[in-house]
Design a protein around this motif. Structure first.
Motif, PDB file in Angstrom:
ATOM      1  N   SER A   1       0.842  -1.200   0.000  1.00  0.00           N
ATOM      2  CA  SER A   1       0.000   0.000   0.000  1.00  0.00           C
ATOM      3  C   SER A   1       0.877   1.249   0.000  1.00  0.00           C
ATOM      4  N   ARG A   2       0.525   2.205  -0.848  1.00  0.00           N
ATOM      5  CA  ARG A   2       1.263   3.464  -0.902  1.00  0.00           C
ATOM      6  C   ARG A   2       0.524   4.598  -0.189  1.00  0.00           C
ATOM      7  N   ASP A   3      -0.769   4.465  -0.047  1.00  0.00           N
ATOM      8  CA  ASP A   3      -1.514   5.572   0.571  1.00  0.00           C
ATOM      9  C   ASP A   3      -2.918   5.103   0.918  1.00  0.00           C
ATOM     10  N   LEU A   4      -3.537   5.787   1.903  1.00  0.00           N
ATOM     11  CA  LEU A   4      -4.941   5.576   2.264  1.00  0.00           C
ATOM     12  C   LEU A   4      -5.771   6.715   1.690  1.00  0.00           C
ATOM     13  N   HIS A   5      -6.995   6.387   1.238  1.00  0.00           N
ATOM     14  CA  HIS A   5      -7.835   7.410   0.617  1.00  0.00           C
ATOM     15  C   HIS A   5      -9.157   7.639   1.344  1.00  0.00           C
ATOM     16  N   ALA A   6      -9.735   6.598   1.922  1.00  0.00           N
ATOM     17  CA  ALA A   6     -11.059   6.783   2.530  1.00  0.00           C
ATOM     18  C   ALA A   6     -11.297   5.691   3.558  1.00  0.00           C
ATOM     19  N   LEU A   7     -12.190   6.010   4.536  1.00  0.00           N
ATOM     20  CA  LEU A   7     -12.646   5.058   5.542  1.00  0.00           C
ATOM     21  C   LEU A   7     -14.169   5.014   5.505  1.00  0.00           C
ATOM     22  N   ALA A   8     -14.710   3.867   5.946  1.00  0.00           N
ATOM     23  CA  ALA A   8     -16.164   3.735   6.104  1.00  0.00           C
ATOM     24  C   ALA A   8     -16.411   2.683   7.174  1.00  0.00           C
ATOM     25  N   ILE A   9     -17.364   2.945   8.064  1.00  0.00           N
ATOM     26  CA  ILE A   9     -17.693   2.008   9.132  1.00  0.00           C
ATOM     27  C   ILE A   9     -19.137   1.563   8.955  1.00  0.00           C
ATOM     28  N   SER A  10     -19.389   0.324   9.284  1.00  0.00           N
ATOM     29  CA  SER A  10     -20.728  -0.231   9.090  1.00  0.00           C
ATOM     30  C   SER A  10     -21.700   0.299  10.138  1.00  0.00           C
ATOM     31  N   ALA A  11     -22.994   0.093   9.890  1.00  0.00           N
ATOM     32  CA  ALA A  11     -24.026   0.603  10.797  1.00  0.00           C
ATOM     33  C   ALA A  11     -23.984  -0.101  12.146  1.00  0.00           C
ATOM     34  N   ASN A  12     -23.565  -1.390  12.187  1.00  0.00           N
ATOM     35  CA  ASN A  12     -23.476  -2.099  13.460  1.00  0.00           C
ATOM     36  C   ASN A  12     -22.130  -1.903  14.153  1.00  0.00           C
ATOM     37  N   ARG A  13     -21.277  -1.026  13.619  1.00  0.00           N
ATOM     38  CA  ARG A  13     -19.979  -0.646  14.210  1.00  0.00           C
ATOM     39  C   ARG A  13     -19.010  -1.828  14.292  1.00  0.00           C
ATOM     40  N   ARG A  14     -19.199  -2.813  13.473  1.00  0.00           N
ATOM     41  CA  ARG A  14     -18.323  -3.980  13.557  1.00  0.00           C
ATOM     42  C   ARG A  14     -17.254  -3.989  12.467  1.00  0.00           C
ATOM     43  N   TYR A  15     -17.592  -3.541  11.272  1.00  0.00           N
ATOM     44  CA  TYR A  15     -16.689  -3.656  10.132  1.00  0.00           C
ATOM     45  C   TYR A  15     -16.181  -2.272   9.731  1.00  0.00           C
ATOM     46  N   LEU A  16     -14.910  -2.246   9.339  1.00  0.00           N
ATOM     47  CA  LEU A  16     -14.262  -1.022   8.880  1.00  0.00           C
ATOM     48  C   LEU A  16     -13.715  -1.279   7.483  1.00  0.00           C
ATOM     49  N   ALA A  17     -14.101  -0.425   6.530  1.00  0.00           N
ATOM     50  CA  ALA A  17     -13.608  -0.514   5.158  1.00  0.00           C
ATOM     51  C   ALA A  17     -12.553   0.555   4.945  1.00  0.00           C
ATOM     52  N   VAL A  18     -11.389   0.129   4.394  1.00  0.00           N
ATOM     53  CA  VAL A  18     -10.257   1.026   4.173  1.00  0.00           C
ATOM     54  C   VAL A  18      -9.911   0.987   2.695  1.00  0.00           C
ATOM     55  N   SER A  19      -9.878   2.157   2.070  1.00  0.00           N
ATOM     56  CA  SER A  19      -9.502   2.269   0.664  1.00  0.00           C
ATOM     57  C   SER A  19      -8.013   2.546   0.574  1.00  0.00           C
ATOM     58  N   GLU A  20      -7.265   1.671  -0.163  1.00  0.00           N
ATOM     59  CA  GLU A  20      -5.817   1.799  -0.288  1.00  0.00           C
ATOM     60  C   GLU A  20      -5.446   1.906  -1.758  1.00  0.00           C
ATOM     61  N   CYS A  21      -4.320   2.562  -1.973  1.00  0.00           N
ATOM     62  CA  CYS A  21      -3.818   2.769  -3.320  1.00  0.00           C
ATOM     63  C   CYS A  21      -2.455   2.107  -3.434  1.00  0.00           C
ATOM     64  N   GLY A  22      -2.322   1.149  -4.290  1.00  0.00           N
ATOM     65  CA  GLY A  22      -1.050   0.469  -4.520  1.00  0.00           C
ATOM     66  C   GLY A  22      -0.885   0.193  -5.994  1.00  0.00           C
ATOM     67  N   GLU A  23      -0.458  -1.038  -6.315  1.00  0.00           N
ATOM     68  CA  GLU A  23      -0.421  -1.414  -7.721  1.00  0.00           C
ATOM     69  C   GLU A  23      -1.811  -1.396  -8.325  1.00  0.00           C
ATOM     70  N   LYS A  24      -2.779  -1.686  -7.481  1.00  0.00           N
ATOM     71  CA  LYS A  24      -4.179  -1.697  -7.885  1.00  0.00           C
ATOM     72  C   LYS A  24      -5.020  -1.188  -6.724  1.00  0.00           C
ATOM     73  N   ALA A  25      -6.041  -0.390  -7.024  1.00  0.00           N
ATOM     74  CA  ALA A  25      -6.889   0.153  -5.961  1.00  0.00           C
ATOM     75  C   ALA A  25      -7.698  -0.960  -5.318  1.00  0.00           C
TER      76      ALA A  25
END
Length: 1193
Positions: free
Chosen positions: A57-81
């Protein structure tokens, strides 16, 4: 592999470029990006849990958390998004799924959102694709894709409808679209015309209602995808707090945003009671629903400019990027564009009065650096680390308590920092100078400056008696005690990028961009060893633990170990450059920082192969690294503004054994003035406490003594009284028995005698009492009549005085206001006239110079006289102020006298009650005894005396009334004098207005003269120009004629042509000068022509005369200007004089009003005294009448 590893311990900093960079996991835990990690921070336990980014990973672009506060989505930029979904309930944040866009060449995901049931995930890609991807993320399945925008209109936010899994919203620049997932595709359900709006954020309020914020500060309400109305925040900001209802108005679809100066709305958040929005810099507004389907502004929360004395993070100018609310809606947290995190407790804000009046955010963790960190340093005696940054701040952190201890903002950028081994001093390199400063208990204070510009590297020696500072390509060594420049180490041809002292301070190693690594002798200033590799630009250097070898890193992608100018070992890297190096004091591990933000751990001695451990730390190049002296912590700083702390442990999880015993001290520096002030305050408080204790003890003792004395006196008094009463009782009993016997004997004898005398006395005294009673009633009626007459007269006098005062005020206040208005109007007209005449009066003639001089002398004399009068008036004003203060003092004295009189009155009332009780006792005694004639005579005498006393009181009251009349008469005289003075002032105002009209007439005459002179000057100048052109032509023709002097015929012909050409024009010019209208003569001889030529010399004389006349006119214009300015000054002086006199008159009138009020209060007091005397007299008369009636019976 290294036998020593680094474990993430704590990190300070925030990634501001990550979208939705703050989320709540639960009530006590938030997650935010810092470095190349996602940090879960517990606000109660003050601990952090790290979710590192992927290795590629070269950089982070965005975060998102689920409605039940259990899952975290992380957007990363590398060879492929990619989008990585983590399970937050797992201790290490277990990675669940890695989502991609399939075969599409996607570079980045700029924003994401989970569905309400956490089953679906949407991700918005960036330019140039702008694709919206709809995942069933648990099965890693792409359900649908749709293109949402083009390259000209970027998307800013995507979201799910919280009440519908299949409906989602996309907003951006000129974009507001609602999509519905149906039949395996995302279909747009509405097409609003919003091309002129730039939507920065949006949030769902109900199933069909969405509000969106623009960069122009507008809140637009969409219902079913159509633009319905606007929440007018500008009108709300202008309303008072009592009127909290937000104005909601209908808008047209074609309306655009406001100008660029309006505040933007970058964050929106909905919750159960309403919604919150950021409005401009540092401000959050909370809105609540009401019954009318609108919203009410409930609270405004601001970022304070300075939360405490140490931290100087300005709240103004910080744009709020992200807002989130805790699951129980008890607290709101925000992140700003300057990398700061804040929190506001909604539950405490409702109960805290201060928060209700001025609610503000508090720091969620600490205040962070907002720009690249340029310097990092640790010391041996304290558990602190110092950092410097391009955000103009220097911060002191405690790596044991994980707290920010000090923060100081400066005017310049800080490029380097070094802590003294004791931790009491700090060296900071700024753009202009190098400053040596003290670390105080609550401040960083400069006490010595050195002329080293742009110092990029500095370091204290191990003993702390010297320090080295880099000045370009020269290393300067200074003494800490004498502040003298001991040595200058010259040898580098490029900039020096790293320096470090040896353990015994005898050597110094340096590296630079010129590819050289030098080892210097700090005693002689000579180089002991050198290693030059021009193809490499070194960025970091360090001694080994035994100071025998040197470790250096640079742009050649290798880690070198140098000994005696030779490279012993090289460890190549994988296409990643090393930027910093740090060696443990136990010689077991070497840490390096890379250009991509990772940290690598190498076993020492260095391996020959590519063998190391890599840790994801930062998202930018590591600028500085340091290991604490006890080998417990590794500290790393980066260009992303984050400071990371790593715990150094072995494979078994135990800390490293330190070679030397490190004892951290807790002493701090305090200035002598602060210490003396605190000591003085404590001493004063102690003395005050002792004085109060002694005073209280003394008062208690005095009270005890007084109480004991009083009790003793009372006991003695009562015992004596008891004995006395016993003796008197015994004597009275014997006497009573004796008197009973005598009375029994004499009573029989006297019964008959007294019965006869009683009858005769009753008849005589009853007649006398009737006469006296009638006389007393007459006197009472006369007294009441006189009192009523006196009261009526007083009321009439008061009414007349009040009416006179009101008439005076009404009579003179209106003329005064009118005069002031007229004076102001005259002043404005005069200013306008001055502006008009400034351009005209430049060309007026200088004829009245002497008159202006005389007027100048005259007006100077008047000015001198006015100054004298002004000084006199100032003296009078001072006297009046003294009189005012004296009158105030007299009023205070009168108030004190009134209070004393009231106290005396209360005392007299108490005395009257006591006397009334005594009178009742005496009545009982008199009723038990026989009434004798002597007692009756005495009562009559007392009544006569009382009547005499009443007559005396009446005389005194009449005398006081006369005195009051005498006091009122001079005040009336003063009022009449003031009236005459006002009349005089009005006459002066009339004179001034007349002088103004006269000046206006003079100005109009001068304007007419000026216009006439301008016309004459224009005519004369035109004549002069005509004559000049005529002469030039004549000279040229004469010059051609002179060339034919040898040829008579041609000479004659040329003279004739000259005559024919110029004779008529010359006659016209002469006719215009003489204005006689003579006819043109055609016969002219050579003499007449020569005369015309000579006349041109006379025209030059006229030009000279014209110039003299012009100078004369300019001088007159200047003199008239000065005259006009002086007249304006005199007018201002007279106006100021009148205003001052009006002010004095108003103050005198106010003083007279106050005196009148005082006299009224005195009259009321005397009336009250008379009423009290009446009541006392009536009670006395009633008691006497009751006594007489009892005697009669």
């Amino acid at each position: 592999m290294a036998s020593v590893v680094a474990q993430s311990h704590f990190i300070f900093g925030l990634r501001t470029e990550v979208n939705n960079n703050l989320c709540y996991v639960d009530e006590q835990t938030v997650v935010f990006p810092s470095g190349n990690n996602c940090v879960c921070y517990n606000t109660v336990q003050r601990c952090q849990r790290f979710i590192p980014g992927s290795e590629k990973s070269r950089d982070l672009h965005a975060l998102a958390i689920s409605a039940n506060r259990r899952y975290l989505a992380v957007s990363e930029c590398g060879e492929k998004a990619t989008v990585t979904v983590f399970d937050l309930q797992h201790e290490q944040g277990r990675k669940r799924k890695v989502l991609t866009a399939g075969d599409a060449p996607i570079q980045e995901f700029i924003c994401m959102a989970f569905s309400p049931d956490s089953k679906y995930l949407i991700g918005q890609t960036g330019a140039p694709e702008w694709m919206l991807i709809f995942w069933l993320w648990e099965k890693h399945k792409v359900l649908a894709t749709v293109k949402t925008s083009n390259s000209n209109n970027p998307v800013n936010q995507v979201s799910f409808n919280p009440y519908n899994n299949m409906q989602l919203c996309v907003s951006g620049s000129g974009i507001f679209k609602l999509f519905r997932y149906a039949e395996g595709a995302l279909k747009q359900t509405c097409f609003p015309k919003v091309e002129s709006f730039n939507f920065l954020c949006h949030t769902w309020l109900t199933v069909e209602r969405v509000i969106a914020g623009t960069d122009g500060g507008r809140l637009l309400v969409f219902e079913s995808g159509n633009l319905r109305r606007e929440i007018d925040l500008s009108a709300q900001a202008a309303q008072e707090k009592s009127d909290r209802l937000v104005e909601v108005k209908k808008i047209k679809d074609s309306e655009g945003d406001d100008g660029p100066g309006s505040p933007s709305i970058r964050a929106l958040l909905s919750y159960s009671r309403g919604f919150a929005c950021s409005f401009g810099s540092g401000l959050v507004r909370l809105f609540e629903k009401n019954e009318e389907d609108s919203f009410t502004l409930s609270r405004e929360i601001r970022i304070p400019p300075d939360l405490d004395g140490d931290e100087m993070t300005p709240g103004e100018g910080q744009e709020i990027q992200t807002m989130c609310i805790s699951p129980a809606e008890e607290s709101v947290s925000i992140s700003t564009d300057r990398g700061q995190l804040y929190i506001f407790d909604l539950s405490s804000g409702e109960t805290d009065k201060q928060n209700l009046e001025h609610p503000h955010f508090d720091f969620l963790l600490q205040s962070f650096h907002s720009k690249s960190i340029t310097g990092l340093s640790v010391c041996i005696r304290k558990a602190i680390v110092a950092t410097s940054s391009l955000d103009h701040s220097v911060r002191i952190w405690n790596y044991e308590t994980k707290m920010l201890e000090l923060c100081k903002d400066f005017q310049e950028e800080a490029h380097s920092v070094a802590l003294h081994p004791t931790g009491f001093y700090i060296l900071v390199g700024f753009t202009d100078k190098l400053r040596l400063m003290n670390l105080l208990v609550n401040d960083i204070r400069t006490f010595k400056e050195f002329t080293v510009r742009g110092c990029r590297e500095c370091a204290f020696s191990q003993g702390g008696h010297m320090f080295a500072a880099v000045n370009g390509n020269v290393i300067q060594i200074y003494s800490v005690t004498s502040f003298e420049n001991i040595l200058n180490l010259k040898g580098h041809s490029g900039k020096v990028r790293g320096i470090q002292w040896s353990c015994d301070d005898s050597r110094l190693v340096s590296c630079g961009t010129d590819g050289a690594v030098y080892e210097w002798n700090t005693q002689t200033g000579k180089r002991e060893s050198e290693s030059v590799l021009k193809s490499c630009s070194y960025s970091g250097v360090a001694f080994s633990a035994d100071c025998e070898t040197i470790l250096a890193v640079g742009s050649d992608l290798t880690l070198k170990e140098i000994h005696d100018s030779q490279v012993l070992r090289e460890v190549p890297a994988d296409e990643v450059a090393h930027t910093a190096v740090a060696v443990s004091h136990s010689s077991r591990v070497v840490f390096t920082g890379t250009s991509i933000g990772t940290i690598r751990a190498f076993k020492y001695p260095l391996p020959t192969e590519k063998e190391w451990l890599t840790y994801q730390a930062h998202c930018g190049p590591v600028t500085k690294m340091a290991i604490t002296f006890d080998d417990q912590f590794l500290l790393a700083a980066s260009e992303d503004g984050c400071l990371s702390m790593w715990k150094i442990i072995d494979k078994e999880g135990r800390g490293l054994n330190s070679v030397r015993q490190i004892v951290h001290t807790e002493e701090i520096l305090v200035t002598k003035s602060d210490l003396e002030e605190k000591a003085q305050n404590t001493l004063e408080l102690k003395t005050r406490l002792e004085e109060l204790q002694m005073e209280n003890e003394y008062h208690l003792r005095l009270k005890d003594m007084n109480h004991n004395e009083k009790t003793r006196e009372l006991s003695d008094k009562f015992t004596q009284e008891i004995e006395r009463l016993k003796t008197t009782e015994q004597a009275l009993r014997t006497q009573m028995e004796k008197q009973e016997r005598e009375h029994q004997q004499s009573s029989d004898q006297l019964v008959a005698k007294h019965s006869e005398e009683l009858k005769s006395l009753e008849l005589s005294y009853s007649q006398k009492l009737i006469v006296e009673h009638e006389r007393f009633q007459d006197l009472l009626r006369e007294h009441q009549r006189m009192q009523e007459d006196y009261e009526n007269r007083l009321e009439a006098v008061e009414e007349s005085k009040t009416q006179a005062l009101e008439e005076l005020t009404q009579r003179y206040e209106a003329p005064l206001q009118e005069k002031t208005r007229l004076v102001a109007q005259c002043q404005e007209e005069a200013e306008q006239e001055i502006l008009k005449f400034k351009e005209i009066i430049r060309q007026v003639e200088e004829d009245e110079k002497r008159i202006t001089h005389d007027l100048k002398i005259k007006y100077e004399k008047k000015l001198h006289a006015e100054k004298k009068t002004s000084t006199n008036l100032k003296g009078e004003a001072g006297i009046m102020t003294q009189k005012f203060y004296s009158l105030q003092k007299q009023m205070d004295e009168k108030d004190a006298e009134m209070n004393t009189m009231k106290q005396e009155r209360q005392k007299l009332l108490g005395l009257i009650r006591a006397l009334e009780s005594d009178i009742e006792d005496l009545k009982r005694q008199i009723s038990g005894h026989e009434k004798t004639n002597q007692d009756k005579d005495k009562t009559i005498a007392t009544l006569k005396k009382k009547n005499q006393e009443l007559e005396k009181l009446k005389f005194v009251l009449d005398f006081q009334l006369n005195e009051f009349k005498k006091q009122i008469e001079p005040q009336q005289d003063d009022i009449s004098e003031k009236k005459e003075r006002i009349h005089q002032l009005e006459e002066e105002l009339l004179q001034i207005s007349r002088s103004n009209t006269h000046l206006k007439l003079n100005v109009s005459d001068l304007k007419l003269k000026l216009r006439a002179r301008e016309k004459e000057v224009q005519k004369e100048s035109q004549k002069v120009k005509d004559m000049e052109t005529h002469l030039q032509r004549l000279q040229s023709d004469l010059h051609t004629c002179v060339s034919f002097i040898q040829e008579p015929k041609r000479l004659k012909e040329s003279v004739q042509t000259i005559y024919a050409r110029y004779a008529s024009q010359a006659d016209r010019v002469s006719d215009s000068r003489t204005r006689n209208g003579a006819s043109n003569s055609r016969r002219v001889n050579i003499r007449h022509f020569i005369f015309k030529v000579e006349q041109s010399s006379e025209d030059e004389e006229t030009v000279k005369a014209f110039n003299l006349q012009r100078e004369h006119l300019e001088k007159t214009v200047n003199s008239l200007k000065s005259r006009l300015a002086k007249s304006a000054e005199e007018h201002d002086r007279v106006y100021n004089k009148i205003m001052k006199e009006n002010v004095t008159l108003i103050t005198e009138i106010n003083d007279l009003r106050k005196e009148l009020n005082v006299t009224k209060t005195q009259v009321k007091e005397h009336k009250a005294q008379l009423a009290a005397m009446k009541t006392t007299n009536k009670t006395r008369v009633k008691t006497e009448e009751g006594a007489k009636q009892e005697e009669l019976h």
